[in-house]
Design a protein around this motif. Structure first.
Motif, PDB file in Angstrom:
ATOM      1  N   LEU A  94      33.131  38.143  32.018  1.00 40.75           N
ATOM      2  CA  LEU A  94      33.606  36.880  32.499  1.00 40.75           C
ATOM      3  C   LEU A  94      33.483  36.883  34.177  1.00 40.75           C
ATOM      4  O   LEU A  94      33.236  35.763  34.673  1.00 40.75           O
ATOM      5  CB  LEU A  94      34.853  36.712  32.513  1.00 40.75           C
ATOM      6  CG  LEU A  94      35.275  36.631  30.748  1.00 40.75           C
ATOM      7  CD1 LEU A  94      36.911  36.931  30.737  1.00 40.75           C
ATOM      8  CD2 LEU A  94      34.683  35.715  29.948  1.00 40.75           C
ATOM      9  N   LEU A  95      33.435  37.968  34.884  1.00 39.36           N
ATOM     10  CA  LEU A  95      33.112  38.214  36.196  1.00 39.36           C
ATOM     11  C   LEU A  95      31.882  39.176  36.477  1.00 39.36           C
ATOM     12  O   LEU A  95      31.574  40.127  35.438  1.00 39.36           O
ATOM     13  CB  LEU A  95      34.383  38.812  36.938  1.00 39.36           C
ATOM     14  CG  LEU A  95      35.531  37.905  37.039  1.00 39.36           C
ATOM     15  CD1 LEU A  95      36.630  38.922  37.711  1.00 39.36           C
ATOM     16  CD2 LEU A  95      35.521  36.657  37.579  1.00 39.36           C
ATOM     17  N   ARG A  96      31.176  38.986  37.516  1.00 40.11           N
ATOM     18  CA  ARG A  96      30.087  39.983  37.745  1.00 40.11           C
ATOM     19  C   ARG A  96      30.437  40.656  39.064  1.00 40.11           C
ATOM     20  O   ARG A  96      30.866  40.371  39.897  1.00 40.11           O
ATOM     21  CB  ARG A  96      28.719  39.223  38.271  1.00 40.11           C
ATOM     22  CG  ARG A  96      28.106  38.419  37.144  1.00 40.11           C
ATOM     23  CD  ARG A  96      27.506  39.184  35.834  1.00 40.11           C
ATOM     24  NE  ARG A  96      26.427  39.891  36.292  1.00 40.11           N
ATOM     25  CZ  ARG A  96      25.904  40.931  35.486  1.00 40.11           C
ATOM     26  NH1 ARG A  96      26.552  41.308  34.220  1.00 40.11           N
ATOM     27  NH2 ARG A  96      24.951  41.518  35.882  1.00 40.11           N
ATOM     28  N   LYS A 146      24.799  42.126  30.038  1.00 43.60           N
ATOM     29  CA  LYS A 146      24.251  40.994  29.747  1.00 43.60           C
ATOM     30  C   LYS A 146      22.915  41.167  28.673  1.00 43.60           C
ATOM     31  O   LYS A 146      23.066  40.079  27.822  1.00 43.60           O
ATOM     32  CB  LYS A 146      23.487  40.250  31.079  1.00 43.60           C
ATOM     33  CG  LYS A 146      24.455  39.614  31.712  1.00 43.60           C
ATOM     34  CD  LYS A 146      23.470  38.699  32.978  1.00 43.60           C
ATOM     35  CE  LYS A 146      23.094  39.478  33.808  1.00 43.60           C
ATOM     36  NZ  LYS A 146      22.445  38.764  35.044  1.00 43.60           N
ATOM     37  N   THR A 176      41.087  42.453  36.476  1.00 45.09           N
ATOM     38  CA  THR A 176      39.718  42.147  37.197  1.00 45.09           C
ATOM     39  C   THR A 176      38.783  43.184  36.444  1.00 45.09           C
ATOM     40  O   THR A 176      37.827  42.689  36.161  1.00 45.09           O
ATOM     41  CB  THR A 176      39.768  42.498  38.771  1.00 45.09           C
ATOM     42  OG1 THR A 176      40.864  41.674  39.111  1.00 45.09           O
ATOM     43  CG2 THR A 176      38.639  42.295  39.241  1.00 45.09           C
ATOM     44  N   ALA A 230      34.281  42.331  30.364  1.00 44.57           N
ATOM     45  CA  ALA A 230      33.933  41.303  29.112  1.00 44.57           C
ATOM     46  C   ALA A 230      32.843  40.200  29.594  1.00 44.57           C
ATOM     47  O   ALA A 230      32.440  39.655  28.943  1.00 44.57           O
ATOM     48  CB  ALA A 230      35.415  40.401  29.105  1.00 44.57           C
ATOM     49  N   TYR A 247      38.628  40.560  23.634  1.00 44.38           N
ATOM     50  CA  TYR A 247      39.619  40.491  24.706  1.00 44.38           C
ATOM     51  C   TYR A 247      40.796  40.150  24.231  1.00 44.38           C
ATOM     52  O   TYR A 247      40.964  38.925  23.881  1.00 44.38           O
ATOM     53  CB  TYR A 247      38.801  39.749  25.912  1.00 44.38           C
ATOM     54  CG  TYR A 247      39.262  39.906  27.248  1.00 44.38           C
ATOM     55  CD1 TYR A 247      40.440  40.723  27.576  1.00 44.38           C
ATOM     56  CD2 TYR A 247      38.670  39.364  28.247  1.00 44.38           C
ATOM     57  CE1 TYR A 247      40.846  40.848  28.738  1.00 44.38           C
ATOM     58  CE2 TYR A 247      39.228  39.508  29.406  1.00 44.38           C
ATOM     59  CZ  TYR A 247      40.300  40.205  29.815  1.00 44.38           C
ATOM     60  OH  TYR A 247      40.586  40.505  31.242  1.00 44.38           O
ATOM     61  N   SER A 277      37.926  42.055  33.058  1.00 44.31           N
ATOM     62  CA  SER A 277      37.205  40.757  33.114  1.00 44.31           C
ATOM     63  C   SER A 277      35.765  41.046  33.506  1.00 44.31           C
ATOM     64  O   SER A 277      34.816  40.377  33.077  1.00 44.31           O
ATOM     65  CB  SER A 277      37.709  39.681  33.975  1.00 44.31           C
ATOM     66  OG  SER A 277      39.084  39.112  33.577  1.00 44.31           O
TER      67      SER A 277
END
Ligand SMILES: Nc1ncnc2c1ncn2[C@@H]1O[C@H](COP(=O)(O)OP(=O)(O)O)[C@@H](O)[C@H]1O
Ligand SMILES: [Mg+2]
Length: 219
Positions: A57-59, A73, A49, A55, A81, A52
């Motif tokens: 992929l999740l906020r 961002k 997590t 990377a 990754y 991610s």
């Protein structure tokens, strides 16, 4: 060596119909440019997590992640990754697997092939250039996957348990190779693992065992 990545009081919960699963709670850390950070923890503690989130992929639910003091961002930085499974495509040769990321990003040029051939030679894969992934050993596959990630010139390299699919003997050889490659390419990297021996570069681990001098903690 300046600060490259900062994770500031980050929390993340997964939401599903069954309810909420807390994955990370109030995590803070930083990584300097050129540094190699290993994070060790048992299965399910939130390691993947965390990667991610880095990377993008999740906020995060709460907290912030900065790269070069900018929100991820807007940082414009490239994040590589590398996952546990190498995800090499069997219907492509080693060479064509390496070019895949560049092809997707429309960045494959004549000069890319010079760099790729150079890396294939340096990392012992040149004679397997036209071989299918199934003809490569586990260690060769991991090296190919790492080269594929490096070709995208990431500013930060994230490695999610990259050796866990390998048997013990191969893992020792490959982890040594992989550290060598990351160091040679001067990459900032974060490795996560549930196995503490993976977190210690093999050569250092051996030198620690062979000497009575102080612990080789830094990389
Ligand atoms: N997509 C998901 N949906 C719901 N829960 C998840 C999901 N992915 C992971 N989790 C849960 O979040 C926690 C952390 O998972 P993870 O980050 O994969 O841990 P690790 O990589 O350390 O094994 C675990 O309790 C896991 O079950
Ligand atoms: Mg995981």
């Amino acid at each position: 060596m300046g600060e490259l990545l900062r994770i500031d009081h980050v929390s993340y919960n997964y939401h599903s119909l069954e309810g909420e699963t807390p994955a990370l709670s109030d995590i803070s850390l930083y990584v300097n440019d050129g540094e190699f950070l290993a994070i060790v923890g048992p299965s399910g503690c939130g390691k993947s997590t965390l990667l991610s989130l880095i990377a993008g992929l999740l906020r995060p639910d709460t907290g912030d992640i900065y790269i070069n003091n900018k929100d991820i961002k807007s940082s414009g930085k490239n994040i590589g990754y590398m996952l546990q499974k190498d995800h090499l495509l069997e219907w492509r040769s080693t060479l064509r697997n390496l070019t895949l990321g560049l092809e997707i990003q429309h960045k494959l040029t004549e000069s890319s092939y010079v760099v790729i051939n150079d890396m294939l030679a340096t990392y012992g894969l040149i004679t397997f250039k036209n071989a299918r992934p199934s003809e490569l050993s586990g260690g060769m596959r991991q090296r190919a996957a790492l080269i594929r990630t490096l070709l995208l010139e990431p500013d930060i390299l994230l490695l999610d348990e990259p050796f866990s699919a390998l048997d013990y003997q191969t893992r020792i050889e490959v982890s040594d190779d992989i550290w060598g490659i990351i160091r040679k390419e001067k990459k900032t990297a974060i490795l996560i693992t549930h196995d503490i021996s993976e977190a210690i570069p093999t050569k250092m681990f051996l030198s620690y065992r062979n000497t009575s001098s102080s612990l080789p903690i830094s990389t």
